[in-house]
Design a protein around this motif. Structure first.
Motif, PDB file in Angstrom:
ATOM      1  N   PRO A   1       0.843  -1.194   0.000  1.00 38.57           N
ATOM      2  CA  PRO A   1       0.000   0.000   0.000  1.00 38.57           C
ATOM      3  C   PRO A   1       0.884   1.251   0.000  1.00 38.57           C
ATOM      4  N   ASN A   2       0.374   2.350  -0.563  1.00 41.35           N
ATOM      5  CA  ASN A   2       1.163   3.577  -0.611  1.00 41.35           C
ATOM      6  C   ASN A   2       0.541   4.624   0.323  1.00 41.35           C
ATOM      7  N   PRO A   3       1.187   5.790   0.495  1.00 45.65           N
ATOM      8  CA  PRO A   3       0.655   6.793   1.432  1.00 45.65           C
ATOM      9  C   PRO A   3      -0.794   7.189   1.156  1.00 45.65           C
ATOM     10  N   GLY A   4      -1.217   7.042  -0.091  1.00 45.78           N
ATOM     11  CA  GLY A   4      -2.625   7.338  -0.402  1.00 45.78           C
ATOM     12  C   GLY A   4      -3.558   6.351   0.275  1.00 45.78           C
ATOM     13  N   HIS A   5      -3.226   5.055   0.185  1.00 44.85           N
ATOM     14  CA  HIS A   5      -4.046   4.037   0.867  1.00 44.85           C
ATOM     15  C   HIS A   5      -4.066   4.274   2.381  1.00 44.85           C
ATOM     16  N   TYR A   6      -2.879   4.519   2.936  1.00 39.57           N
ATOM     17  CA  TYR A   6      -2.807   4.675   4.406  1.00 39.57           C
ATOM     18  C   TYR A   6      -3.562   5.920   4.871  1.00 39.57           C
ATOM     19  N   SER A   7      -3.463   6.994   4.090  1.00 37.92           N
ATOM     20  CA  SER A   7      -4.163   8.230   4.488  1.00 37.92           C
ATOM     21  C   SER A   7      -5.666   8.082   4.365  1.00 37.92           C
ATOM     22  N   ILE A   8      -6.107   7.361   3.333  1.00 36.97           N
ATOM     23  CA  ILE A   8      -7.555   7.127   3.192  1.00 36.97           C
ATOM     24  C   ILE A   8      -8.042   6.324   4.392  1.00 36.97           C
ATOM     25  N   ALA A   9      -7.246   5.343   4.828  1.00 43.73           N
ATOM     26  CA  ALA A   9      -7.624   4.561   6.026  1.00 43.73           C
ATOM     27  C   ALA A   9      -7.658   5.470   7.259  1.00 43.73           C
ATOM     28  N   LYS A  10      -6.706   6.406   7.361  1.00 43.57           N
ATOM     29  CA  LYS A  10      -6.625   7.289   8.536  1.00 43.57           C
ATOM     30  C   LYS A  10      -7.792   8.283   8.550  1.00 43.57           C
ATOM     31  N   LEU A  11      -8.224   8.673   7.354  1.00 48.28           N
ATOM     32  CA  LEU A  11      -9.312   9.652   7.243  1.00 48.28           C
ATOM     33  C   LEU A  11     -10.559   9.152   7.969  1.00 48.28           C
ATOM     34  N   ALA A  12     -10.766   7.832   7.925  1.00 55.18           N
ATOM     35  CA  ALA A  12     -11.965   7.248   8.543  1.00 55.18           C
ATOM     36  C   ALA A  12     -11.988   7.518  10.051  1.00 55.18           C
ATOM     37  N   GLY A  13     -10.797   7.702  10.625  1.00 52.12           N
ATOM     38  CA  GLY A  13     -10.732   7.959  12.062  1.00 52.12           C
ATOM     39  C   GLY A  13     -10.866   9.432  12.412  1.00 52.12           C
ATOM     40  N   LEU A  14     -10.820  10.281  11.384  1.00 51.85           N
ATOM     41  CA  LEU A  14     -10.870  11.730  11.638  1.00 51.85           C
ATOM     42  C   LEU A  14     -12.252  12.317  11.406  1.00 51.85           C
TER      43      LEU A  14
END
Ligand code: BV8
Length: 246
Positions: A83-96
């Motif tokens: 996964p790249n930073p885009g995948h990880y950030s999209i996952a993190k967005l769900a927590g914000l």
């Protein structure tokens, strides 16, 4: 991090105020993981084949061994990818944000490997197998050119949605419901050429959502979006997280 492009304050405000954000991703989100997009010329062995022609029931009927070779090539390639930073950030967005629905056209499981949960796989998954005759989900024997169903002896096929096939009923229902109810719809890394996935942004707009395109190459539909962010998902989403996570 220096801001490498203008993400309008109005978009940040819309995201902060949103009760429900819907994200639709396409092959472009996996491009920075080294997974070729659908419309890139395919590498090497597959340079002479059109992905769109191979991802069809007709191609499988005509030459199941060739189609299995193509999907096994893609499985190996995706299994090696990260996964790249885009995948990880999209996952993190769900927590914000209060509620995020992630719909992906991708079949590579990279969103799940980055930690996203409840991912709606609009076009199925590369790693699922099922019987082309009796539809039984099963795991294909990788040592056999054309694996067969242990129940009925029919040919097994990859568990993806081919061109000309209907979208899995639950995926279509849940995606449409999310598009109708969301306040902001982010269309990311997709050329918006494949329907009915490409119609979800219209459905969101018709239900008063703010719709946003994130793509280094604005698509032919860019004019119908409220915001067009010309950038790579692996760069834009970390920036969105930085702007929202304050
Ligand atoms: C259906 C799984 C009916 C397989 C895939 C009008 C209305 C409805 C249907 C149709 C219609 N006209 C034609 C149709 C039929 C067809 C269709 O849409 N054809 C297109 C080509 C015109 N649709 C269908 O057949 C669908 N089914 O309509 O069924 C029906 C109903 C009931 C009963 C029976 C039948 C099914 C389509 C599903 C096909 N399967 N994938 C597999 O993977 O092997 S689609 C395939 O294309 C992938 O899933 C891919 O995601 C998808 C769309 O492509 P994109 O994701 O957008 O990728 P693309 O390469 O095009 O673009 C990448 C973008 O990323 C680019 O814009 C690039 O600029 C950008 N990018 C690059 N780098 C980055 C980036 N973005 C961000 N960051 C980066 N770093």
């Amino acid at each position: 991090m220096a801001r490498t492009r203008d993400i309008p304050d109005a978009l940040i405000t819309a995201l902060r105020d949103a009760r429900h954000v819907c994200i639709l991703t396409g092959a472009g989100v996996s491009a920075e993981s080294g997974v070729p997009t659908f419309r890139d010329a395919q590498e090497g062995l597959w340079a002479n084949y059109d992905a769109q022609a191979l991802a069809t029931p007709e191609a499988f009927l005509a030459d199941p061994a060739l189609v299995w070779r193509w999907y096994r090539w893609r499985r190996d390639l995706v299994s090696e990818a990260m996964p790249n930073p885009g995948h990880y950030s999209i996952a993190k967005l769900a927590g914000l944000l209060p509620r995020v629905t992630l719909i992906t056209q991708n079949v590579d499981s990279l969103h799940q490997r980055a930690g996203s949960t409840g991912v709606i796989e609009f076009h199925g998954n590369l790693f699922d197998d099922r019987c082309a005759s009796c539809d039984t989900p099963t795991t294909a024997d990788d040592t056999v050119d054309i694996p067969v169903c242990p129940d009925c002896g029919g040919n097994l096929r990859p568990g993806v949605v081919w061109f000309g096939e209907g979208i899995p009923e639950a995926a279509l229902r849940n995606s449409s419901a999310a598009a109708v109810s969301c306040d902001v719809f982010l269309s990311v890394g997709t050329s918006s050429t494949v329907y009915p996935a490409a119609g979800l942004a219209d459905l969101a707009r018709d239900n008063a959502a703010t719709i946003v395109e994130i793509n280094p190459n604005p698509t032919m539909h860019a004019g119908s979006f409220d915001f067009v962010i010309a950038g790579k998902s692996g760069v834009v989403f970390p920036e969105l997280i930085e702007l929202l996570d304050v």
